[in-house]
Design a protein around this motif. Structure first.
Motif, short mmCIF file in Angstrom:
data_model
loop_
_atom_site.label_atom_id
_atom_site.label_comp_id
_atom_site.label_asym_id
_atom_site.label_seq_id
_atom_site.Cartn_x
_atom_site.Cartn_y
_atom_site.Cartn_z
N ARG A 1 -16.90 20.20 5.45
CA ARG A 1 -17.89 19.57 6.32
C ARG A 1 -18.72 18.51 5.58
O ARG A 1 -19.34 17.64 6.23
CB ARG A 1 -18.83 20.62 6.90
N ASN A 2 -18.74 18.55 4.25
CA ASN A 2 -19.61 17.65 3.47
C ASN A 2 -18.82 16.97 2.36
O ASN A 2 -19.06 17.20 1.17
CB ASN A 2 -20.78 18.45 2.89
N PRO A 3 -17.86 16.13 2.72
CA PRO A 3 -17.00 15.51 1.70
C PRO A 3 -17.76 14.55 0.78
O PRO A 3 -18.75 13.94 1.18
CB PRO A 3 -15.96 14.76 2.54
N GLY B 1 -12.68 18.50 -3.18
CA GLY B 1 -12.94 18.84 -4.57
C GLY B 1 -14.25 18.24 -5.06
O GLY B 1 -15.01 18.87 -5.78
N GLY B 2 -14.52 17.00 -4.64
CA GLY B 2 -15.79 16.37 -5.01
C GLY B 2 -16.97 17.13 -4.45
O GLY B 2 -17.99 17.31 -5.12
N SER B 3 -16.85 17.59 -3.20
CA SER B 3 -17.94 18.35 -2.59
C SER B 3 -18.18 19.67 -3.32
O SER B 3 -19.33 20.08 -3.52
CB SER B 3 -17.62 18.61 -1.12
N LEU B 4 -17.10 20.34 -3.72
CA LEU B 4 -17.24 21.61 -4.43
C LEU B 4 -18.00 21.45 -5.74
O LEU B 4 -18.69 22.37 -6.18
CB LEU B 4 -15.87 22.22 -4.70
N ARG B 5 -17.87 20.29 -6.38
CA ARG B 5 -18.55 20.04 -7.65
C ARG B 5 -19.84 19.24 -7.51
O ARG B 5 -20.61 19.12 -8.45
CB ARG B 5 -17.61 19.31 -8.61
#
Length: 494
Positions: free
Chosen positions: A105-107, A239-243
């Motif tokens: 939801r938050n790329p 992946g960018g959102s996770l980090r």
């Protein structure tokens, strides 16, 4: 000096984090053969999943003495434990599904960096200048003695739509065929295959990068599929959102494509138009490699070919691999699948679905346990609608088990208890025949069931193991006192 570990942004920082947690990473310099022996060792130590027993969930293993490859290192099993995935994403294991849902939801868009900020290009081998041989340059393992050849099993292929420039990233089956050729297998519907077909229709090659040894957040983010991530959605943004920061990309050196800047290894190449090879052309085994359902996949008689132009690496690069049917595939495919189902169900029925779990016995793809919370008689039907919705969201999902909020979806014994005591086969089984499934399930073939029109078509099932709302008092579990046992049993852990 701070005692806090550096933020995880690549494979090496991920391994540094695991070294701080006993039992999560085992490093060995005992000589290992990458062909069959390495997978045979890890099959017992930590593969888990649908691997033939005996197996178990154990530590990741880093092999630092690879026979025939001086200085090479191979890592296996980084994500072969849900608890370890939680450590690597700084998230309780039971909350990973929602963490992944939030990331979709938050790329966060990738960022582009120069070669001077790209460790993946510290060492460069060019095909035109060096005349290298992939077969001796990098240790691509085999899982079994029947494998079609050596495979890069955990390699992320990055390609772009020739029309729009949109990028897609996916893990594919990559078999080393020659000194500078790799075959690539596409399951039906893969986006990079759609890009390849567009390029091939014009008689052109499709430039790609093959990225090996990555931040686990990148691997997990790129394992989502349509409709959660439709054509044109860049999964690197997950992946960018996770980090909390964009994945770093760099221009390849020999093809018009990007590579993941902090990868351990990047293979640059082009998928050639109108060129096909038999997957087992060098071995004639008839087998490809062990796939996630637990069976050897058949060797494909006609696969596209990647012509390799260059290999760039970090110094002392690590080849990252997995055991095909193991728990690592469950994490890679299953946790994003859970998040996809939960996201859609929350959009349709807010607050109704409590948890989803892609069970290991389905390889992360075929079996999902969905926990619901009923508040009315109408919810008896809503629960089954959720089961059908889950099957519609994720094409490859085959079986859905519905359980109530008093059943732990992560506890197989608890789920089987509900399936035994809250289910009648003639009343609570919903069957959907003749639906698209997955070509790697050997039961999804006309040979198994002549009523099926083609390979990869199947009957799907919703197994409703929830109690009828109007009879919920009949299905109340025995209640015990909630007592802290530690005064009597100090070693107790939750």
């Amino acid at each position: 000096m701070s005692d806090q570990p550096a933020p995880v942004n690549d494979l090496r920082s991920a391994l540094a984090l695991l070294e701080r947690h006993p039992g999560q990473l085992h490093t060995t310099d005992h000589p290992i053969d990458p062909y069959g022996e390495l997978a045979g060792v890890y099959k017992r130590v930590g593969a888990g999943g649908t691997v033939e027993r005996p197996t178990r969930v154990g530590p990741a293993m880093l092999f630092e003495n690879v026979k025939g490859y001086p200085g090479a290192r191979i890592l296996v099993g980084l994500l072969a434990s849900r608890n370890r995935v939680g450590l690597l994403l700084d998230c309780p294991p039971r909350e990973l599904t929602r963490r992944m849902t939030d990331a979709v939801r938050n790329p966060v868009e990738p960022v582009f960096v120069g070669a001077d900020q790209s460790p993946c290009q510290e060492v460069v081998h060019r095909a035109d200048a060096d005349g290298f041989d992939l077969r001796t340059l990098l240790p691509a393992p085999t899982n079994t003695d029947q494998d079609a050849g050596p495979y890069f099993c955990e390699a992320l292929v990055l390609g772009s739509d020739p029309d729009t420039g949109h990028t897609d990233v996916t893990i594919h089956r990559l078999c080393v065929q020659d000194k500078d050729e790799i075959s690539i297998f596409f399951a039906p519907g893969r986006h990079i295959d759609a890009f390849r077909k567009k390029a091939e229709a014009r008689g052109k090659a499709l430039p790609v990068s093959i990225n090996i040894g990555l931040d686990p957040a990148v691997y997990l983010g790129t394992s989502f599929e349509a409709p959660t991530t439709p054509l044109g959605f860049d999964e690197l943004t997950i992946g960018g959102s996770l980090r909390g920061e964009g994945v770093q990309l760099v221009d390849c050196l020999t093809v018009d494509q990007k590579a993941i800047a902090r990868a351990e290894i990047v293979i640059e190449g082009e998928i050639l138009p109108e060129v096909r090879v038999a997957e087992d052309q060098n071995t004639n085994t008839g087998h490809a490699m062990p796939e996630f359902p637990g069976y050897d996949g058949p060797a494909n008689p006609s696969l596209p070919v990647i012509k390799v132009k260059a290999v760039t690496t970090r110094k002392d690069a690590i080849v990252q691999t997995l055991v095909g049917p193991g728990e690592e595939h469950v994490s890679l495919a299953g946790i994003p699948t859970e998040a996809a189902v939960l996201r859609m169900c929350e959009d349709e029925y807010p607050g109704f679905v409590q948890q989803t779990y892609a069970h290991s016995s389905g390889g992360g793809k075929f079996l999902q346990v969905v926990q619901v919370k009923k508040t009315s008689d109408f919810d008896d039907g809503r629960a089954r609608q959720v089961g059908v919705l889950a099957l519609g969201i994720y094409t490859e999902l085959k079986h859905v088990v519905l359980v109530d909020e008093d059943v732990d979806p992560f506890d197989t014994e608890d789920v089987l208890w509900a399936m035994t005591t809250r289910f009648q086969a003639d009343k609570d089984l919903v069957v959907l025949p003749g639906v698209a499934g997955h070509v790697l399930d050997p039961s999804q073939t006309p040979q198994y069931n002549p009523a099926l029109p083609a390979k990869g078509v199947t009957a799907k099932m919703v197994y409703d193991a929830t109690r009828p709302y109007g009879l919920r008092d009949m299905f109340t579990r025995a209640r015990f006192r909630d007592v802290d046992p530690r005064p009597w049993y100090p070693d107790y852990e939750e």
